[in-house]
Design a protein around this motif. Structure first.
Motif, PDB file in Angstrom:
ATOM      1  N   GLN A   1      47.833  53.240 100.036  1.00 42.55           N
ATOM      2  CA  GLN A   1      47.969  51.937 100.680  1.00 42.55           C
ATOM      3  C   GLN A   1      49.405  51.435 100.580  1.00 42.55           C
ATOM      4  OE1 GLN A   1      45.792  49.993 102.334  1.00 42.55           O
ATOM      5  NE2 GLN A   1      44.106  51.455 102.157  1.00 42.55           N
ATOM      6  N   VAL A   2      49.816  50.765 101.623  1.00 44.97           N
ATOM      7  CA  VAL A   2      51.144  50.146 101.667  1.00 44.97           C
ATOM      8  C   VAL A   2      50.967  48.661 101.931  1.00 44.97           C
ATOM      9  CG1 VAL A   2      53.319  50.004 102.935  1.00 44.97           C
ATOM     10  CG2 VAL A   2      52.296  52.248 102.467  1.00 44.97           C
ATOM     11  N   GLN A   3      51.663  47.849 101.194  1.00 45.02           N
ATOM     12  CA  GLN A   3      51.656  46.415 101.412  1.00 45.02           C
ATOM     13  C   GLN A   3      53.022  45.993 101.954  1.00 45.02           C
ATOM     14  OE1 GLN A   3      50.716  47.571  98.061  1.00 45.02           O
ATOM     15  NE2 GLN A   3      48.755  47.901  99.085  1.00 45.02           N
TER      16      GLN A   3
ATOM     17  N   SER B   1      55.633  47.824  99.427  1.00 46.07           N
ATOM     18  CA  SER B   1      55.222  48.233  98.075  1.00 46.07           C
ATOM     19  C   SER B   1      53.978  49.103  98.196  1.00 46.07           C
ATOM     20  CB  SER B   1      54.947  47.007  97.196  1.00 46.07           C
ATOM     21  OG  SER B   1      53.907  46.228  97.722  1.00 46.07           O
ATOM     22  N   GLY B   2      53.608  49.738  97.101  1.00 46.76           N
ATOM     23  CA  GLY B   2      52.451  50.622  97.111  1.00 46.76           C
ATOM     24  C   GLY B   2      52.889  52.054  97.353  1.00 46.76           C
ATOM     25  N   SER B   3      52.224  52.749  98.236  1.00 46.17           N
ATOM     26  CA  SER B   3      52.485  54.169  98.507  1.00 46.17           C
ATOM     27  C   SER B   3      53.655  54.349  99.464  1.00 46.17           C
ATOM     28  CB  SER B   3      51.231  54.830  99.064  1.00 46.17           C
ATOM     29  OG  SER B   3      50.149  54.703  98.170  1.00 46.17           O
ATOM     30  N   ILE B   4      54.808  53.847  99.053  1.00 45.87           N
ATOM     31  CA  ILE B   4      55.961  53.832  99.962  1.00 45.87           C
ATOM     32  C   ILE B   4      56.493  55.234 100.235  1.00 45.87           C
ATOM     33  CG2 ILE B   4      56.647  51.491  99.393  1.00 45.87           C
ATOM     34  CD1 ILE B   4      58.675  52.670  97.454  1.00 45.87           C
ATOM     35  N   PHE B   5      56.181  56.191  99.365  1.00 47.06           N
ATOM     36  CA  PHE B   5      56.659  57.551  99.570  1.00 47.06           C
ATOM     37  C   PHE B   5      56.095  58.142 100.866  1.00 47.06           C
ATOM     38  CE2 PHE B   5      52.623  59.495  98.667  1.00 47.06           C
ATOM     39  CZ  PHE B   5      52.002  58.580  97.837  1.00 47.06           C
TER      40      PHE B   5
ATOM     41  N   SER C   1      54.711  49.559 109.363  1.00 42.58           N
ATOM     42  CA  SER C   1      55.137  50.816 108.763  1.00 42.58           C
ATOM     43  C   SER C   1      54.171  51.913 109.172  1.00 42.58           C
ATOM     44  CB  SER C   1      55.226  50.716 107.238  1.00 42.58           C
ATOM     45  OG  SER C   1      53.947  50.616 106.673  1.00 42.58           O
ATOM     46  N   GLU C   2      54.740  53.081 109.378  1.00 39.56           N
ATOM     47  CA  GLU C   2      53.969  54.231 109.810  1.00 39.56           C
ATOM     48  C   GLU C   2      53.974  55.286 108.724  1.00 39.56           C
ATOM     49  OE1 GLU C   2      52.286  54.440 112.561  1.00 39.56           O
ATOM     50  OE2 GLU C   2      53.064  52.699 113.645  1.00 39.56           O
ATOM     51  N   ALA C   3      52.813  55.857 108.468  1.00 38.89           N
ATOM     52  CA  ALA C   3      52.638  56.968 107.557  1.00 38.89           C
ATOM     53  C   ALA C   3      51.709  57.947 108.255  1.00 38.89           C
ATOM     54  CB  ALA C   3      52.054  56.496 106.234  1.00 38.89           C
TER      55      ALA C   3
END
Length: 117
Positions: free
Chosen positions: A1-3, A25-29, A99-101
């Protein structure tokens, strides 16, 4: 998750400037790209600007903001900024950080930008 947490919106006169920020923040990688979208009343959400978080940080802008807006990042703070100059009343909208993941898209809560004539 990304915040994603946005800040920097407000009321400004035409010709003025504002800077929006978006802290991730969170899973920014996992993030590959970040950007800013906007949605005006009665209109669809549209891309304003985007930036690659890796691979050289290339940028992309909507034609309507080219030469006026600049998107840039500060990797150490996991933050992306949108510097908005020469603002016009038609820039009035709620601005959303994106943001895109891989296989996931994240959105911020939105920040209001109002440009008075």
């Amino acid at each position: 998750q990304v915040q994603l947490v946005e800040s920097g919106g407000g009321l400004v006169q035409a010709g003025g400037s504002l800077r929006l920020s978006c802290a991730a923040s969170g899973s920014i990688f996992s993030i590959t790209d970040m950007g800013w979208y906007r949605q005006a009343p009665g209109k669809e959400r549209e891309l304003v600007a985007a930036i690659r978080i890796r691979s050289g940080g290339s940028t992309n802008y909507a034609d309507s903001v080219k030469g006026r807006f600049i998107i840039f990042r500060e990797n150490a703070k996991n933050t992306v900024f949108l510097q908005m100059n020469s603002l016009k009343p038609e820039d009035t909208a709620v601005y959303y950080c994106n943001s895109e993941a891989p296989r996931r898209t994240y959105w911020g809560q939105g920040t209001q930008v109002t440009v008075s004539s």
